[in-house]
Design an enzyme around this catalytic site. Structure first.
Site, short mmCIF file in Angstrom:
data_model
loop_
_atom_site.label_atom_id
_atom_site.label_comp_id
_atom_site.label_asym_id
_atom_site.label_seq_id
_atom_site.Cartn_x
_atom_site.Cartn_y
_atom_site.Cartn_z
N LYS A 1 0.25 -7.34 -12.71
CA LYS A 1 -1.23 -7.41 -12.18
C LYS A 1 -1.67 -8.29 -12.83
O LYS A 1 -1.31 -8.97 -13.95
CB LYS A 1 -2.46 -6.37 -12.01
CG LYS A 1 -1.54 -5.63 -11.45
CD LYS A 1 -0.65 -5.11 -10.25
CE LYS A 1 -0.25 -4.33 -9.81
NZ LYS A 1 0.12 -3.49 -8.28
C1 LIG Z 1 -0.18 -2.07 -8.27
C2 LIG Z 1 -0.40 -1.72 -6.87
C3 LIG Z 1 -0.92 -0.75 -6.86
C4 LIG Z 1 -0.63 0.17 -7.21
O1 LIG Z 1 -1.47 0.59 -8.76
P1 LIG Z 1 -0.79 1.19 -10.28
O2 LIG Z 1 -1.78 0.61 -11.34
O3 LIG Z 1 0.38 0.44 -10.14
O4 LIG Z 1 -0.77 1.47 -9.64
C5 LIG Z 1 -2.10 -0.31 -5.35
N1 LIG Z 1 -1.95 -1.36 -4.62
C6 LIG Z 1 -0.97 -2.52 -4.30
C7 LIG Z 1 -1.68 -3.70 -3.91
C8 LIG Z 1 -0.76 -3.03 -5.85
O5 LIG Z 1 -0.03 -4.13 -6.15
#
Ligand SMILES: *Cc1c(COP(=O)(O)O)cnc(C)c1O
Length: 270
Positions: A185
């Site tokens: 992210k």
């Molecule tokens: C990465 C992601 C998640 C989950 O986040 P994590 O920290 O990996 O559990 C949820 N929704 C979207 C759209 C994502 O890209």
């Protein structure tokens, strides 16, 4: 080749971790509260609650929204698995609306049609895909008409702005917004997640749920109920009329920062 994700960590980041290892609490210490304040201020929300991942944030947001068996949650099929899995964690039913091929976000017209055909559209979870914000004024309008609450999955969208220039996560159009700090992210903490909200009741609920449902001091139910319906504290909890500092109550089933999942979804799946 463009990598799927590649984190950037500089000496300051490494030093910050070393400082905590040398001096700080290793979990739920002062740095967590600092991080929460920084994110809340940056996005323009009143409150932020840090948890162990974006998935945990979605899970607790669904619990705080009080949904369960028999409730429909409308979301987008174009997303990571967690946006729909969180609905199953609490025993509710994910329903998919189609996406707009130009934005890759949930299509508001299709969302409206879908919500109108459900008798129980309790929550809408939308995703700002690749950081491009959904049409929030329209989605808020739909939610108000069908009586659902809105959770924004902004795991791709820390730093993005809505059409009016304000930042995603300020919860102007939603009850809660969820972020992830996974390494693929925009900003990473190794693993991590955050929920922002402007609603004090949701804040209290999220804080309680992320630590086993345990409550200290600020009790919703102020004690132990006895047969004649009077509420009292055990003698040992009090020092004079004050609660002793170590006294706490577990007032509902929570999780440790939301990582474990409930069994309720098996009821739906089977
Ligand atoms: C990465 C992601 C998640 C989950 O986040 P994590 O920290 O990996 O559990 C949820 N929704 C979207 C759209 C994502 O890209």
């Amino acid at each position: 080749m463009i990598p799927y994700g590649k984190h950037y960590i500089d000496e300051d980041d490494i030093q910050a971790v070393v400082d905590v290892l040398r001096n700080g609490a290793l979990t739920q210490g002062a740095r967590v509260a600092e991080f929460e304040r920084a994110v809340a201020e940056y996005v323009g929300a009143k409150y932020a609650v840090a948890v162990s991942s974006g998935t945990a944030a979605l899970h607790l947001a669904c619990m705080a929204a009080d949904i369960g068996l028999g409730d429909d949650v409308f979301t987008t099929p174009n997303t990571f698995a967690a946006s729909a899995n969180c609905v199953l964690y609490v025993g509710a039913r994910p329903q998919f609306s189609d996406i707009d091929p130009h934005t890759l976000n949930i299509d508001s017209d299709d969302l409206y049609r879908c919500c109108r055909t459900s008798r129980n559209a309790k929550v809408i979870i939308l995703v700002h895909f690749a950081g491009f914000p959904c049409d929030m004024p329209r989605i808020r309008e739909i939610a108000s008409e069908v009586g659902s609450i809105v959770i924004e999955d902004a795991c791709h969208a820390l730093g993005a702005r809505y059409g009016d220039g304000s930042r995603v996560g300020n919860c102007r159009f939603s009850e809660m917004t969820v972020f992830s700090f996974h390494p693929v992210k925009g900003v990473t903490a190794g693993e991590g997640g955050m929920i922002t909200t402007n609603n004090e009741h949701l804040l209290q609920r999220l804080m309680k749920l992320r630590s086993h449902g345990i409550c200290k001091g600020n009790f919703e139910f102020p004690g132990i109920s006895v047969a004649d319906n009077t509420i009292m504290k055990p003698e040992s909890a009090l020092e004079g009329s004050e609660l002793r500092p170590w006294y706490y109550e577990m007032q509902e089933l929570g999780y440790i920062i939301g990582l474990q999942t409930s069994n309720a979804h098996w009821q739906y799946l089977s």
